[in-house]
Design an enzyme around this catalytic site. Structure first.
Site, PDB file in Angstrom:
ATOM      1  N   TRP A 161       0.863  -1.188   0.000  1.00 38.55           N
ATOM      2  CA  TRP A 161       0.000   0.000   0.000  1.00 38.55           C
ATOM      3  C   TRP A 161       0.900   1.239   0.000  1.00 38.55           C
ATOM      4  O   TRP A 161       1.869   1.304   0.769  1.00 38.55           O
ATOM      5  CB  TRP A 161      -0.884  -0.044   1.249  1.00 38.55           C
ATOM      6  CG  TRP A 161      -1.822   1.109   1.391  1.00 38.55           C
ATOM      7  CD1 TRP A 161      -2.633   1.651   0.428  1.00 38.55           C
ATOM      8  CD2 TRP A 161      -2.066   1.865   2.589  1.00 38.55           C
ATOM      9  NE1 TRP A 161      -3.364   2.677   0.955  1.00 38.55           N
ATOM     10  CE2 TRP A 161      -3.042   2.841   2.266  1.00 38.55           C
ATOM     11  CE3 TRP A 161      -1.570   1.808   3.890  1.00 38.55           C
ATOM     12  CZ2 TRP A 161      -3.523   3.749   3.201  1.00 38.55           C
ATOM     13  CZ3 TRP A 161      -2.050   2.711   4.822  1.00 38.55           C
ATOM     14  CH2 TRP A 161      -3.014   3.672   4.485  1.00 38.55           C
ATOM     15  N   ASP A 242      -0.949  -5.758   9.147  1.00 43.17           N
ATOM     16  CA  ASP A 242      -1.885  -4.691   8.817  1.00 43.17           C
ATOM     17  C   ASP A 242      -3.168  -5.362   8.332  1.00 43.17           C
ATOM     18  O   ASP A 242      -3.183  -6.012   7.289  1.00 43.17           O
ATOM     19  CB  ASP A 242      -1.285  -3.800   7.711  1.00 43.17           C
ATOM     20  CG  ASP A 242      -2.232  -2.666   7.331  1.00 43.17           C
ATOM     21  OD1 ASP A 242      -3.268  -2.509   7.998  1.00 43.17           O
ATOM     22  OD2 ASP A 242      -1.922  -1.936   6.363  1.00 43.17           O
ATOM     23  N   LYS A 278     -13.367  -0.123   5.940  1.00 45.10           N
ATOM     24  CA  LYS A 278     -13.977  -0.918   4.869  1.00 45.10           C
ATOM     25  C   LYS A 278     -15.055  -1.859   5.406  1.00 45.10           C
ATOM     26  O   LYS A 278     -16.148  -1.921   4.862  1.00 45.10           O
ATOM     27  CB  LYS A 278     -12.931  -1.746   4.132  1.00 45.10           C
ATOM     28  CG  LYS A 278     -11.593  -1.081   3.947  1.00 45.10           C
ATOM     29  CD  LYS A 278     -11.591  -0.015   2.870  1.00 45.10           C
ATOM     30  CE  LYS A 278     -10.357   0.841   3.020  1.00 45.10           C
ATOM     31  NZ  LYS A 278      -9.849   1.426   1.845  1.00 45.10           N
TER      32      LYS A 278
HETATM   33  C1  LIG Z   1      -3.379  -1.960   3.307  1.00 39.61           C
HETATM   34  C2  LIG Z   1      -4.076  -0.830   3.980  1.00 39.61           C
HETATM   35  N1  LIG Z   1      -3.745  -0.518   5.231  1.00 39.61           N
HETATM   36  C3  LIG Z   1      -4.334   0.473   5.883  1.00 39.61           C
HETATM   37  C4  LIG Z   1      -5.318   1.223   5.297  1.00 39.61           C
HETATM   38  C5  LIG Z   1      -5.883   2.286   6.165  1.00 39.61           C
HETATM   39  O1  LIG Z   1      -6.982   2.946   5.815  1.00 39.61           O
HETATM   40  P1  LIG Z   1      -7.776   3.852   6.845  1.00 39.61           P
HETATM   41  O2  LIG Z   1      -6.798   4.769   7.485  1.00 39.61           O
HETATM   42  O3  LIG Z   1      -8.770   4.528   6.017  1.00 39.61           O
HETATM   43  O4  LIG Z   1      -8.367   2.920   7.853  1.00 39.61           O
HETATM   44  C6  LIG Z   1      -5.703   0.949   3.979  1.00 39.61           C
HETATM   45  C7  LIG Z   1      -6.702   1.745   3.268  1.00 39.61           C
HETATM   46  O5  LIG Z   1      -6.800   1.824   2.090  1.00 39.61           O
HETATM   47  C8  LIG Z   1      -5.062  -0.122   3.305  1.00 39.61           C
HETATM   48  O6  LIG Z   1      -5.394  -0.463   2.073  1.00 39.61           O
END
Ligand SMILES: Cc1ncc(COP(=O)(O)O)c(C=O)c1O
Length: 429
Positions: A161, A242, A278
């Site tokens: 990511w 994660d 999500k």
């Molecule tokens: C792999 C991964 N980690 C963490 C996140 C964290 O997202 P958020 O801060 O919106 O919870 C995302 C969101 O796209 C993600 O794809």
């Protein structure tokens, strides 16, 4: 003033003149004239270009947020009901403690590890509420920076990511990588990953996506996870999971957290980031959690005390509303049941769109092997399309995605999947 006199006397007449002019010069320029324009965020850039496009058939497959089958943002019924229950209670809006809402933290750890997990029963863990998954990763990265005394190196899957790198780098860690995605198969490079991981210096940090790897949609199978856990154990690596998509990958929260639970069963004391963006659709509410699995309760207490010391000057304490929604859902049996069905509904719709996309590509007459589209899992699909093909899709068909050929399957609907398949076939035949 008297104190300044001797210093002034030491300055030359020219320097004194300069001193008099200095404030004027400072006013004429700016404090920030040296700040250069930074590049736009690659994903938000896609959205901006999409917004400007006037083609009625345009599709935005760049953004990582779920859409219903009409292409509309989706608020879960379980969330609406939890919100109504919370509103009816007319609760106050006092500050939460530094570590957040206690019921939420407990429910989050139980969701990730399973209620009957030995870690939960013994209490040898600490969970703090964080500002969604990003905030959780950042708290975790800062905790490592302060207390992980063995190494600065964090090994990320290649690719990972896009935000992982700046999160860890800004926290003062150094980024390294291990092989993960194989462009030849559009699948998991298991041999490459094992080979790289087995050479990582002992006591380094390695990051895993617990499920629904972003951006590739490629996850190890359980037997592959077992081997990865064995290497991690053998090399004495520190595993950072994660988990931004629990339930969203397969539709089953237990299956999606299998890898995390397996590592813990193997005696690997991991840290874990969770996000409810999500799986509860709580994107803008910013609800997440960070957990550290410890040797014993005493260690967990000490770690918790230091997490609080770390968080206090960052944002003092987390926001209350989203955590109340999530904990209401997780702790009330009816709402939890409804939520689990809704998560499965979202995951199933995505799986269905993957199947329909492949079926439509076949119907178009494509002779390529598109099996990776259905093998991959979660919100994202690495199509394998080249940057020139992506550009053509945007220019000729108003279909927007990131340059790496990643599409958010959540943006595909039964109404536009045929158009997407047609366009992909046109640029790839
Ligand atoms: C792999 C991964 N980690 C963490 C996140 C964290 O997202 P958020 O801060 O919106 O919870 C995302 C969101 O796209 C993600 O794809």
């Amino acid at each position: 003033m008297a104190l300044l006199q001797p210093a002034r006397r030491l300055l030359s007449a020219a320097a004194q003149r300069h001193l008099c002019l200095a404030p004027v010069a400072a006013r004429a320029s700016s404090w920030w004239s040296h700040v250069e324009m930074g590049p736009p965020d690659p994903i938000l850039g896609v959205t901006e270009a999409f917004k400007r496009d006037t083609n009625a058939k345009k599709m935005n497959l760049g953004v990582g947020a779920y859409r219903d089958d009409n292409g509309k943002p989706f608020v879960l019924n379980s969330v609406r009901k939890a919100e109504a229950q919370i509103a009816a209670k007319k609760m106050d809006k006092e500050y939460l403690p530094i570590a957040g809402l206690a019921e939420f933290n407990k429910a989050s750890a139980e969701l990730a590890l399973g209620d009957t997990n030995e870690v939960i029963k013994s209490g040898r863990y600490v969970t703090v509420q964080t500002i969604s998954g990003t905030g959780s990763l950042r708290v975790g990265a800062s905790f490592l920076q302060r207390f992980f005394k063995y190494s600065r190196d964090v090994y990320l899957p290649k690719p990972s990511w896009g935000n992982h790198t700046p999160i860890f780098r800004d926290a003062g860690m150094q980024l390294q990588a291990y092989r993960y995605y194989d462009p030849k198969t559009c699948g998991f490079d298991f041999a490459g990953a094992l080979d790289d991981i087995s050479k990582i210096p002992e006591q380094s940090v390695i990051l895993f996506h617990a499920c629904a790897h972003n951006p590739t949609g490629v996850d190890p199978r359980p037997e592959q996870w077992k081997e990865l856990a064995a290497v991690v154990k053998k090399r004495n690596l520190f595993a950072f999971f994660d988990m931004a998509y629990q339930g969203f990958a397969s539709g089953d929260i237990n299956r999606d957290s299998w890898a995390v639970r397996h590592f813990i069963e193997q005696g690997i004391n991991v840290v874990l980031s969770q996000s409810y963006a999500k799986n509860m659709g709580l994107y803008g509410e910013r609800v997440g959690a960070f957990s550290v699995i410890c040797k014993d309760v005493d260690e967990a207490k000490r770690v918790e005390s230091q997490l609080k010391i770390l968080i206090r000057p960052m944002y003092s304490n987390p926001p209350i509303k989203g955590a109340r929604i999530a904990s209401t859902i997780l702790t009330s049996p009816d709402l939890r049941k409804e939520w689990l069905e809704e998560v499965k509904g979202m995951a199933d719709r995505i799986i269905d769109m993957r199947n329909q996309l492949v079926a439509n590509l076949k119907k178009e007459g494509s002779s390529h092997n598109w099996q990776h589209i259905t093998d991959q899992i979660g919100m994202f699909c690495y199509t394998g399309l080249k940057p020139e093909q992506v550009e053509q899709l945007t220019k000729e068909f108003s279909i927007y995605m990131t340059k790496d050929g990643r599409i958010s399957v959540a943006g595909v609907t039964s109404g536009n999947v045929g158009y997407l398949a047609h366009a992909i076939h046109q640029v790839s035949k």
